[in-house]
Structure formats: structure tokens, C-alpha cells
Design a protein around this motif. Sequence first.
Motif, PDB file in Angstrom:
ATOM      1  N   ASP A  34       0.953  -1.305   0.248  1.00  0.00           N
ATOM      2  CA  ASP A  34       0.096   0.019  -0.101  1.00  0.00           C
ATOM      3  C   ASP A  34       0.822   1.223  -0.042  1.00  0.00           C
ATOM      4  O   ASP A  34       1.813   1.268   0.690  1.00  0.00           O
ATOM      5  CB  ASP A  34      -0.760  -0.068   1.166  1.00  0.00           C
ATOM      6  N   PHE A  35       0.670   2.282  -0.819  1.00  0.00           N
ATOM      7  CA  PHE A  35       1.227   3.311  -0.988  1.00  0.00           C
ATOM      8  C   PHE A  35       0.338   4.874  -0.892  1.00  0.00           C
ATOM      9  O   PHE A  35       0.852   5.796  -1.385  1.00  0.00           O
ATOM     10  CB  PHE A  35       2.289   3.403  -2.125  1.00  0.00           C
ATOM     11  N   GLY A  36      -0.972   4.517  -0.268  1.00  0.00           N
ATOM     12  CA  GLY A  36      -1.695   5.664  -0.463  1.00  0.00           C
ATOM     13  C   GLY A  36      -1.344   6.706   0.162  1.00  0.00           C
ATOM     14  O   GLY A  36      -1.849   7.882   0.209  1.00  0.00           O
ATOM     15  N   ASP A  37      -0.318   6.538   1.195  1.00  0.00           N
ATOM     16  CA  ASP A  37      -0.030   7.745   2.195  1.00  0.00           C
ATOM     17  C   ASP A  37       1.128   8.719   1.642  1.00  0.00           C
ATOM     18  O   ASP A  37       1.755   9.322   2.274  1.00  0.00           O
ATOM     19  CB  ASP A  37       0.201   7.013   3.501  1.00  0.00           C
ATOM     20  N   LEU A  38       1.855   7.764   0.567  1.00  0.00           N
ATOM     21  CA  LEU A  38       2.897   8.656   0.121  1.00  0.00           C
ATOM     22  C   LEU A  38       2.747   9.451  -1.353  1.00  0.00           C
ATOM     23  O   LEU A  38       1.577   8.724  -2.217  1.00  0.00           O
ATOM     24  CB  LEU A  38       3.800   7.653  -0.376  1.00  0.00           C
ATOM     25  N   PRO A  39       3.500  10.065  -2.006  1.00  0.00           N
ATOM     26  CA  PRO A  39       3.357  10.946  -3.200  1.00  0.00           C
ATOM     27  C   PRO A  39       3.755  10.350  -4.314  1.00  0.00           C
ATOM     28  O   PRO A  39       4.602  10.511  -5.190  1.00  0.00           O
ATOM     29  CB  PRO A  39       3.927  12.233  -2.853  1.00  0.00           C
ATOM     30  N   VAL A  40       3.325   8.905  -4.566  1.00  0.00           N
ATOM     31  CA  VAL A  40       3.668   8.087  -5.666  1.00  0.00           C
ATOM     32  C   VAL A  40       3.156   8.270  -6.786  1.00  0.00           C
ATOM     33  O   VAL A  40       1.826   8.506  -6.927  1.00  0.00           O
ATOM     34  CB  VAL A  40       3.445   6.756  -5.256  1.00  0.00           C
ATOM     35  N   ASP A  41       3.917   8.832  -8.132  1.00  0.00           N
ATOM     36  CA  ASP A  41       3.011   9.040  -9.134  1.00  0.00           C
ATOM     37  C   ASP A  41       3.394   8.269 -10.108  1.00  0.00           C
ATOM     38  O   ASP A  41       2.612   8.087 -11.311  1.00  0.00           O
ATOM     39  CB  ASP A  41       3.174  10.535  -9.519  1.00  0.00           C
ATOM     40  N   PHE A  42       4.300   7.622 -10.149  1.00  0.00           N
ATOM     41  CA  PHE A  42       4.733   6.354 -11.309  1.00  0.00           C
ATOM     42  C   PHE A  42       5.162   4.951 -10.445  1.00  0.00           C
ATOM     43  O   PHE A  42       5.529   5.128  -9.398  1.00  0.00           O
ATOM     44  CB  PHE A  42       6.137   6.829 -11.684  1.00  0.00           C
ATOM     45  N   VAL A  43       4.833   4.063 -11.105  1.00  0.00           N
ATOM     46  CA  VAL A  43       5.097   2.693 -10.657  1.00  0.00           C
ATOM     47  C   VAL A  43       5.904   2.121 -12.023  1.00  0.00           C
ATOM     48  O   VAL A  43       5.218   2.218 -13.176  1.00  0.00           O
ATOM     49  CB  VAL A  43       3.784   1.902 -10.224  1.00  0.00           C
ATOM     50  N   GLU A  44       6.904   1.542 -11.912  1.00  0.00           N
ATOM     51  CA  GLU A  44       7.678   0.943 -12.831  1.00  0.00           C
ATOM     52  C   GLU A  44       7.849  -0.590 -12.357  1.00  0.00           C
ATOM     53  O   GLU A  44       8.231  -0.878 -11.303  1.00  0.00           O
ATOM     54  CB  GLU A  44       8.934   1.710 -12.974  1.00  0.00           C
ATOM     55  N   THR A  45       7.682  -1.215 -13.505  1.00  0.00           N
ATOM     56  CA  THR A  45       7.897  -2.659 -13.427  1.00  0.00           C
ATOM     57  C   THR A  45       8.197  -3.599 -14.798  1.00  0.00           C
ATOM     58  O   THR A  45       7.493  -2.987 -15.697  1.00  0.00           O
ATOM     59  CB  THR A  45       6.562  -3.341 -12.501  1.00  0.00           C
ATOM     60  N   LYS A  46       9.001  -4.852 -14.278  1.00  0.00           N
ATOM     61  CA  LYS A  46       9.077  -5.578 -15.565  1.00  0.00           C
ATOM     62  C   LYS A  46       7.600  -5.966 -16.307  1.00  0.00           C
ATOM     63  O   LYS A  46       6.974  -6.510 -15.408  1.00  0.00           O
ATOM     64  CB  LYS A  46      10.071  -6.614 -15.382  1.00  0.00           C
ATOM     65  N   LEU A  47       7.619  -6.039 -17.435  1.00  0.00           N
ATOM     66  CA  LEU A  47       6.427  -6.689 -18.027  1.00  0.00           C
ATOM     67  C   LEU A  47       6.788  -8.158 -18.163  1.00  0.00           C
ATOM     68  O   LEU A  47       7.844  -8.778 -18.812  1.00  0.00           O
ATOM     69  CB  LEU A  47       6.273  -6.225 -19.446  1.00  0.00           C
ATOM     70  N   PRO A  48       6.130  -9.044 -17.385  1.00  0.00           N
ATOM     71  CA  PRO A  48       6.115 -10.688 -17.458  1.00  0.00           C
ATOM     72  C   PRO A  48       6.274 -10.796 -19.125  1.00  0.00           C
ATOM     73  O   PRO A  48       5.505 -10.391 -19.788  1.00  0.00           O
ATOM     74  CB  PRO A  48       4.986 -10.988 -16.659  1.00  0.00           C
ATOM     75  N   LEU A  65      -2.614  -4.810 -11.691  1.00  0.00           N
ATOM     76  CA  LEU A  65      -2.048  -3.810 -10.601  1.00  0.00           C
ATOM     77  C   LEU A  65      -3.393  -2.864 -10.286  1.00  0.00           C
ATOM     78  O   LEU A  65      -3.206  -2.338  -9.054  1.00  0.00           O
ATOM     79  CB  LEU A  65      -0.753  -2.824 -11.192  1.00  0.00           C
ATOM     80  N   GLY A  66      -3.987  -2.668 -10.994  1.00  0.00           N
ATOM     81  CA  GLY A  66      -5.205  -1.790 -10.619  1.00  0.00           C
ATOM     82  C   GLY A  66      -4.743  -0.475  -9.934  1.00  0.00           C
ATOM     83  O   GLY A  66      -5.270  -0.052  -8.881  1.00  0.00           O
ATOM     84  N   LEU A  67      -3.979   0.224 -10.848  1.00  0.00           N
ATOM     85  CA  LEU A  67      -3.336   1.589 -10.104  1.00  0.00           C
ATOM     86  C   LEU A  67      -4.150   2.560  -9.860  1.00  0.00           C
ATOM     87  O   LEU A  67      -5.205   2.708 -10.633  1.00  0.00           O
ATOM     88  CB  LEU A  67      -1.889   2.095 -10.832  1.00  0.00           C
ATOM     89  N   PRO A  68      -4.080   3.489  -8.652  1.00  0.00           N
ATOM     90  CA  PRO A  68      -5.169   4.482  -8.630  1.00  0.00           C
ATOM     91  C   PRO A  68      -5.230   5.665  -9.512  1.00  0.00           C
ATOM     92  O   PRO A  68      -3.874   5.756 -10.253  1.00  0.00           O
ATOM     93  CB  PRO A  68      -5.076   5.020  -7.148  1.00  0.00           C
ATOM     94  N   GLU A  69      -6.219   6.253  -9.678  1.00  0.00           N
ATOM     95  CA  GLU A  69      -6.084   7.397 -10.632  1.00  0.00           C
ATOM     96  C   GLU A  69      -4.843   8.302 -10.239  1.00  0.00           C
ATOM     97  O   GLU A  69      -4.649   8.778  -9.333  1.00  0.00           O
ATOM     98  CB  GLU A  69      -7.589   8.147 -10.617  1.00  0.00           C
ATOM     99  N   GLY A  70      -4.209   8.760 -11.285  1.00  0.00           N
ATOM    100  CA  GLY A  70      -3.051   9.768 -11.305  1.00  0.00           C
ATOM    101  C   GLY A  70      -1.673   9.054 -10.988  1.00  0.00           C
ATOM    102  O   GLY A  70      -0.734   9.746 -10.979  1.00  0.00           O
ATOM    103  N   VAL A  71      -1.664   7.763 -10.945  1.00  0.00           N
ATOM    104  CA  VAL A  71      -0.527   7.134 -10.928  1.00  0.00           C
ATOM    105  C   VAL A  71      -0.262   6.366 -12.455  1.00  0.00           C
ATOM    106  O   VAL A  71      -1.086   5.585 -12.726  1.00  0.00           O
ATOM    107  CB  VAL A  71      -0.472   5.979  -9.921  1.00  0.00           C
ATOM    108  N   ARG A  72       1.068   6.728 -13.029  1.00  0.00           N
ATOM    109  CA  ARG A  72       1.226   6.164 -14.151  1.00  0.00           C
ATOM    110  C   ARG A  72       2.052   4.931 -14.067  1.00  0.00           C
ATOM    111  O   ARG A  72       2.804   4.721 -13.336  1.00  0.00           O
ATOM    112  CB  ARG A  72       1.908   7.130 -14.883  1.00  0.00           C
ATOM    113  N   LEU A  73       1.669   4.016 -14.881  1.00  0.00           N
ATOM    114  CA  LEU A  73       2.537   2.563 -14.897  1.00  0.00           C
ATOM    115  C   LEU A  73       3.419   2.633 -16.139  1.00  0.00           C
ATOM    116  O   LEU A  73       3.069   3.077 -17.461  1.00  0.00           O
ATOM    117  CB  LEU A  73       1.530   1.661 -15.223  1.00  0.00           C
ATOM    118  N   PHE A  74       4.693   2.302 -15.932  1.00  0.00           N
ATOM    119  CA  PHE A  74       5.760   2.279 -17.024  1.00  0.00           C
ATOM    120  C   PHE A  74       6.155   0.783 -17.077  1.00  0.00           C
ATOM    121  O   PHE A  74       6.904   0.429 -15.771  1.00  0.00           O
ATOM    122  CB  PHE A  74       6.621   3.361 -16.582  1.00  0.00           C
TER     123      PHE A  74
END
Length: 256
Positions: free
Chosen positions: A74-88, A100-109
Motif C-alpha cells: 500500500d502506498f496511498g499515504d505517499l506521493p507516488v506518481d509512477f510505478v515501474e515494473t518489468k513486463l512479464p 495492478l489496478g493503480l489508482p488514478e493519477g499514478v502512471r504505469l511504466f
Amino acid sequence: MKLYAALVDDAGLFPPSSLHMTEALARNRRDLEHGSDVLTHRFLCPASRLDRLRGAGYRPRHIGLIADTADLPDFGDLPVDFVETKLPPDSTVEALADRLGLPEGVRLFAEVPAHKTAGDLPPDTGLKVRCGGAAAEDFPPVEHLAQFIKSCADNGIPFKATAGLHHAVRHFDPSLGVDRHGFLNLLLAVCEAVEGRDPTPVLRSTDVGHLVRMARTVSDETAARARRLLVSYGSCNTTAPLDDLCALGLIEEEDR
């Protein structure tokens, strides 16, 4: 300056700098106070180290979360705007984004090998390409990186870059026996691609004077188009990119 604005993410926790959390956050704070426009001041942090970050007294302005755990904490208390992960290997970016179902405003790379490209991506997603590493085989050939850039330009896919981009201009690293890609080469290659030209020659160039002259002729419109594609790149050293750009005369001393 538009070409270099908000270009460099802070990857101080990662090799070869591998700073302790306290040191990395202190540097991020100093950089923020200095206020260089070249730095994003986004602090790249592995998911496994979020608790250490929470325990510190300082919070970065933005956090890029690097997924190194099976499940994202959980990272809802932190100013996370990007999530970066390897594509399986057996997944698509769309399937990864759904999982992943990232929240609005968080971009997946999604990180992919340089030789692999993608077509249409879901909204708020992009790709990530690795430009180097600890071994010679981690550095993609110019042809692969050029193919990746051209595919992103042709399909309007934003991307981030990581690893290996220690200096502005391509150069030989005798310790690894490999040519290191330069971040200025990468920037100008994206400019070439958005103008419909082959990015390969500029990626391969080690002619400092030629690259500087090219950089000085990039129009604001081309710079804006290029930077919509190349979002930023991660650097473990936040001083070296500023030093290089200043030494090349591409930014002013007060901007570094």
C-alpha cells in the motif's frame, strides 16, 4: 532549456551509487532546495524499501515506485506518481495494468527489452527501456534502441529510460569493454524520430561538437514533441548530468 526540463529522476538508492536511505533522501532534499529545472526531484524507491522511507523525517515531492516485490505494498499515504515494473514475458501491458489496478493519477511504466515494442497502450501507461547495467550484455545495441525509439514515436508511446546513461555523450567504458549510451544522444535520437528521421546515427555518434550543434538547433516544438515521448530517465548521480550539460554549454551555470 525546454529539451532538458524535468529530465532526470533521482535513482540514488540504485547501483552504482547505492546510497543508504538517509543519504539518498538528504541529497534529494538538497537538490530540491537548489531547484534545478533539469531534475524532476522524483525519488525512485524500491517497493521493498518503502517502510524505510516512511521512517525518515523527509518526504520527497514525488516518488517513483520500483516494483521489486511479488505484490505492491500500500502506498496511498505517499506521493507516488509512477510505478515501474518489468513486463512479464507472457503478459501484455493492458493485462499488467488490469492486474495492478493503480489508482488514478499514478502512471504505469512497463519495462521491456529494447528489441521489443508495443502498439496501442492503455491510458496512463508507458514503456521503460534499460540502456545499461553491470555487465556488457546489459547495454542494448544501437540498432535495438533505435528500433524501440522509432516504434514509440510512430505509435505515440511515452517511455522512460534507466541504467547506463551516466554521461551526456556516448563513450567507451574500458572496465566493461562496451560503449555506453549518452543521455544527450538519446534525447536527440527522440528528436530525430519525431521528425521522421532515423535515430540510429545520432545514437551511435561520439562527435561532441556535432551533437552540441544539433542540440542547439532543436526547435521548441520538436523539443516538446520529443519530451512527450521521453518522459525522464533515472540517474543514480544527480550532479553529473548537470555538470555535463553545463560543460557543453547547453544550460547556464545557474540552471545546474
